[in-house]
Design an enzyme around this catalytic site. Structure first.
Site, PDB file in Angstrom:
ATOM      1  N   VAL B  15     -32.336  39.271  -4.073  1.00  0.00           N
ATOM      2  CA  VAL B  15     -32.618  40.383  -4.990  1.00  0.00           C
ATOM      3  C   VAL B  15     -32.122  41.706  -4.417  1.00  0.00           C
ATOM      4  O   VAL B  15     -31.470  42.494  -5.113  1.00  0.00           O
ATOM      5  CB  VAL B  15     -34.128  40.466  -5.311  1.00  0.00           C
ATOM      6  CG1 VAL B  15     -34.379  41.561  -6.328  1.00  0.00           C
ATOM      7  CG2 VAL B  15     -34.636  39.120  -5.833  1.00  0.00           C
ATOM      8  N   LYS B 107     -45.052  39.986  -6.682  1.00  0.00           N
ATOM      9  CA  LYS B 107     -46.198  39.627  -7.541  1.00  0.00           C
ATOM     10  C   LYS B 107     -47.453  39.386  -6.732  1.00  0.00           C
ATOM     11  O   LYS B 107     -48.542  39.742  -7.132  1.00  0.00           O
ATOM     12  CB  LYS B 107     -45.859  38.409  -8.398  1.00  0.00           C
ATOM     13  CG  LYS B 107     -45.432  37.207  -7.596  1.00  0.00           C
ATOM     14  CD  LYS B 107     -44.231  36.512  -8.174  1.00  0.00           C
ATOM     15  CE  LYS B 107     -42.959  37.163  -7.672  1.00  0.00           C
ATOM     16  NZ  LYS B 107     -41.742  36.409  -7.884  1.00  0.00           N
ATOM     17  N   GLU B 131     -41.488  45.537 -12.727  1.00  0.00           N
ATOM     18  CA  GLU B 131     -40.932  44.668 -13.774  1.00  0.00           C
ATOM     19  C   GLU B 131     -40.417  43.344 -13.216  1.00  0.00           C
ATOM     20  O   GLU B 131     -40.580  42.284 -13.830  1.00  0.00           O
ATOM     21  CB  GLU B 131     -39.808  45.405 -14.507  1.00  0.00           C
ATOM     22  CG  GLU B 131     -39.250  44.679 -15.698  1.00  0.00           C
ATOM     23  CD  GLU B 131     -40.260  44.518 -16.826  1.00  0.00           C
ATOM     24  OE1 GLU B 131     -40.844  43.421 -16.912  1.00  0.00           O
ATOM     25  OE2 GLU B 131     -40.461  45.474 -17.601  1.00  0.00           O
ATOM     26  N   VAL B 134     -42.634  39.873 -12.658  1.00  0.00           N
ATOM     27  CA  VAL B 134     -43.083  38.949 -13.702  1.00  0.00           C
ATOM     28  C   VAL B 134     -41.910  38.530 -14.584  1.00  0.00           C
ATOM     29  O   VAL B 134     -41.257  39.375 -15.198  1.00  0.00           O
ATOM     30  CB  VAL B 134     -44.181  39.581 -14.578  1.00  0.00           C
ATOM     31  CG1 VAL B 134     -44.643  38.608 -15.648  1.00  0.00           C
ATOM     32  CG2 VAL B 134     -45.363  40.033 -13.723  1.00  0.00           C
ATOM     33  N   GLY B 136     -38.862  37.446 -14.125  1.00  0.00           N
ATOM     34  CA  GLY B 136     -37.481  37.772 -13.784  1.00  0.00           C
ATOM     35  C   GLY B 136     -36.867  38.875 -14.622  1.00  0.00           C
ATOM     36  O   GLY B 136     -37.349  40.000 -14.632  1.00  0.00           O
ATOM     37  N   ASP B 203     -47.893  31.139  -7.755  1.00  0.00           N
ATOM     38  CA  ASP B 203     -46.906  32.166  -8.108  1.00  0.00           C
ATOM     39  C   ASP B 203     -47.052  32.570  -9.576  1.00  0.00           C
ATOM     40  O   ASP B 203     -47.119  33.752  -9.920  1.00  0.00           O
ATOM     41  CB  ASP B 203     -45.506  31.603  -7.822  1.00  0.00           C
ATOM     42  CG  ASP B 203     -44.407  32.404  -8.477  1.00  0.00           C
ATOM     43  OD1 ASP B 203     -43.990  33.415  -7.899  1.00  0.00           O
ATOM     44  OD2 ASP B 203     -43.971  32.014  -9.584  1.00  0.00           O
ATOM     45  N   LYS B 207     -48.524  36.178 -11.557  1.00  0.00           N
ATOM     46  CA  LYS B 207     -47.877  36.864 -12.683  1.00  0.00           C
ATOM     47  C   LYS B 207     -48.850  37.010 -13.849  1.00  0.00           C
ATOM     48  O   LYS B 207     -48.927  38.066 -14.491  1.00  0.00           O
ATOM     49  CB  LYS B 207     -46.631  36.076 -13.114  1.00  0.00           C
ATOM     50  CG  LYS B 207     -45.566  36.035 -12.027  1.00  0.00           C
ATOM     51  CD  LYS B 207     -44.447  35.030 -12.352  1.00  0.00           C
ATOM     52  CE  LYS B 207     -43.444  34.949 -11.206  1.00  0.00           C
ATOM     53  NZ  LYS B 207     -42.515  33.813 -11.342  1.00  0.00           N
TER      54      LYS B 207
END
Lengths: 428, 428
Positions: B15, B107, B131, B134, B136, B203, B207
């Site tokens: 990322v 998250k 943003e 949650v 992607g 995970d 979210k």
């Protein structure tokens, strides 16, 4: 405490009363979320005597929307009258001139006069927000302008007219023809006052022009949208498409090509099992493709009191929160004049025509297409009782320009009755 | 000209490098859209020698993310390290204390420490945006917090873990069992370092806790999410579900009920022909229902370099544009402590168990269910070669509490081998 945000709402139809209901019902929630009281100072509509199902006694009444838009106790002019000339335009210009922000659901006004209005707003430091103008309750303007701001958008597509989608899905579901369903929509009040806005693709074309402007940083150019309505789609087309695994949708596509900005709103065949193909009734769907995000699909109700009012309220809350953004996502003066693409990217096409029943007719059609550079993937002639034979052709990929030439050549063969139906097959 | 917005990026994995690529590639576009130059002042990661495929020479290097977060030439701390303790938490707190805004994809950090971080941020007049944490690339936080701000949200649902969805769809598509696909995901690098974060539903539960907080104005409460992973789903379950027209999805649902806030992340049966049922592979989908908007469905890639970086960039652009919003959509100090629902709204359930092959066994099961108040819609006992018989039951609607009692009573009958699989059937 921060000052309240004071609204003047012009137009008390479905959407206007929907907005008033939300503001009355959710006062505490809206204040918790925005940190400000959202209050209505004044409203205006044509008929003051009509019962709209919401109490209006707390609000000043203006018969003239321009007077409403320029009141001292109005911070935001909420334009829900519709129409791209006359009162809506005058009042919006007056609001901006008087230093008000504007929230509108008026796709026609912005698709046609958006550039001038955006320039006026930005010169005055005002914002124009219009989430409700495109795809009803779906936050598509916000997603495109803000959420996907890091993307070079490559394509935007959408089914954005619920009435057309209702007619097309009902044709397949019920076996009724276009005319019967058009009349049903008329009875149910699904049609605009000028039905050509719906079935002619104009309303959806306005929405596409707005999305294209935001997506590609270009001036909104509704005049460049290649428009085709659904009026010529027959039950046969719906059935042939289904046989081949497709559905017919009034589909908008905007994309930047090497030959300019392609903007078209036309009936297309899309795979029946794709998200667009599966869209039923009045639901809208917008697909956004960008270099980073790949593909996002947004789906929701395209019209109706609640969903459209929800979109208007999103804009009002943004203004209450102090979010300031250029109308089309970047300064209006920086938007480019996009050259319209003279042709579309190549795609297979569906052709249906009526052929005179005489020897060599089919050969003439095949020759005309071949000479123009359109090669045939599949061709079928159906049994028939009429003097003409229905012929169905699926072409290999070709551009709209080449197809246009082929259709002109077809007409010259003298064996084709009337005008062929030609629909693009959009592989998604 | 407005000052540039200066970033410090901590974490240079997929990322982080994706964000740097966008900033380098789209500098002009980002400036046109936000009115500011977005520049990277400094970066940090564990290993300075690794080639990450992007030139980093223009940026200062910090080995310590806390040092990065507090640099004078950093306006926004971009936290892309992950983990809910240690460096990510320390650096985020240090950034806020030093007056920086924070953009994060973390998250776990926010689901567990979000309330405290939001209070710290808001006391200091700073924002935390997340943003990318949650779903992607889907702008779901923005849609919920801003676009749908006029709605009293009634329910939020979603498939938000691509790895689980990949395993479940591949089980049906290929006929491979859970274990084989788990190993395939491990080889392909689809799993978190602790795979239980994925397949255990943690995970996705993080979210869901974040979405629930925004949707309902409550403090994020991950501990109250009823979690169940996909580890016990067998090929038989997948096939039985398909026979009945369902698919099994790891589905998160958050809704306010008369008995408290329901938050659950568990494998559910959903209609195979619904948007959620049709979701394949790593794609995510979030469904938002509100009193005004009715239902919005958002679909897109749930992970990956481009999509996640796109979400991070959306947040950065918002900050560049001057958008300031409370972390969870309203001031952290105004968020309610939501009482967790002790039971869920009633729903039909799917049960699969192994029954000892002795007379009266099936009658005992039926009696135990009936006595607990669970009535049976359909029941099937399959032919078998093992000493136990596979039995499949679909119940009428019952609450999770009643079902729990029934399962405890079932265990006492002494005819059920092991623990039954019990899955909720979610009609959408």
């Amino acid at each position: 405490m921060t000052e309240p945000l004071r609204l003047g709402i012009a137009g008390l139809g479905t959407v206007g009363t929907g907005v008033i209901k939300i503001i009355r019902r959710q006062a505490a929630l809206l204040e918790a979320r925005t940190g400000r009281t959202i209050q209505i100072s004044a409203v205006s509509a044509r008929d003051a005597s009509k019962d709209r199902g919401v109490p209006l006694g707390d609000y000043a009444w203006e018969t003239d929307p321009v007077a409403l838009a320029t009141r001292d106790d109005v911070d935001v002019f909420v334009e829900l009258m519709g129409g791209h000339e006359g009162a809506a335009k005058d009042a919006t210009e007056a609001a901006l001139a008087a230093g008000k922000d504007v929230v509108t659901a008026n796709k026609a006004l912005l698709a046609i006069h958006g550039q001038a209005l955006a320039e006026q707003a930005e010169a005055a430091g005002r914002v124009i927000r219009f989430e409700a103008a495109v795809a009803g309750g779906i936050p598509v303007i916000k997603s495109l302008t803000e959420g996907l701001a890091g993307n070079d958008v490559t394509r935007v597509m959408g089914v954005m007219n619920g009435t057309c989608n209702y007619i097309l899905t009902q044709m397949e579901a019920t076996g009724q023809g276009y005319n019967a369903l058009f009349e049903e929509c008329d009875r149910l009040g699904y049609l605009e006052a000028d039905p050509n806005l719906d079935v002619g693709g104009i309303d959806a074309g306005h929405k596409l022009a707005l999305l294209a402007s935001i997506a590609f940083g270009t001036k909104p150019a509704f005049d460049n949208v290649q428009l085709e309505g659904i009026q010529r789609i027959s039950l046969d087309d719906i059935r042939h498409a289904a046989d081949m695994g497709y559905r017919i949708k009034l589909l908008g596509v905007a994309q930047r090509t090497a030959r300019g900005l392609e903007q078209r709103m036309s009936p297309c065949l899309v795979p029946a099992n794709s998200p667009l193909g599966q869209l039923e009734g009045g639901t809208n769907m917008v697909v956004i493709e960008g270099d980073a995000v790949e593909q996002i699909v947004l789906r929701g109700p395209g019209a109706g009191e609640g969903p459209t009012a929800s979109a208007v309220m999103g804009d009002i809350c943004d203004i209450a929160r102090g979010f300031r953004i250029a109308t089309f996502g970047q300064p209006a003066t920086s938007l480019e004049e996009a050259a319209p693409a003279q042709t579309s990217l190549p795609a297979p096409h569906y052709l249906r025509m009526s052929l005179q029943d005489k020897p060599g007719a089919l050969a003439k059609v095949a020759a005309a297409l071949g000479n123009a550079g359109v090669s045939i993937d599949r061709m079928r002639q159906y049994g028939h009782s009429e003097p003409t034979a229905p012929v169905l052709i699926v072409t290999h990929k070709c551009t709209s320009q080449i197809l246009q030439t082929a259709l002109e050549d077809l007409a010259k063969t003298g064996v084709v009755e009337g005008e062929p139906v030609a629909l693009r097959i959009e592989e998604l």
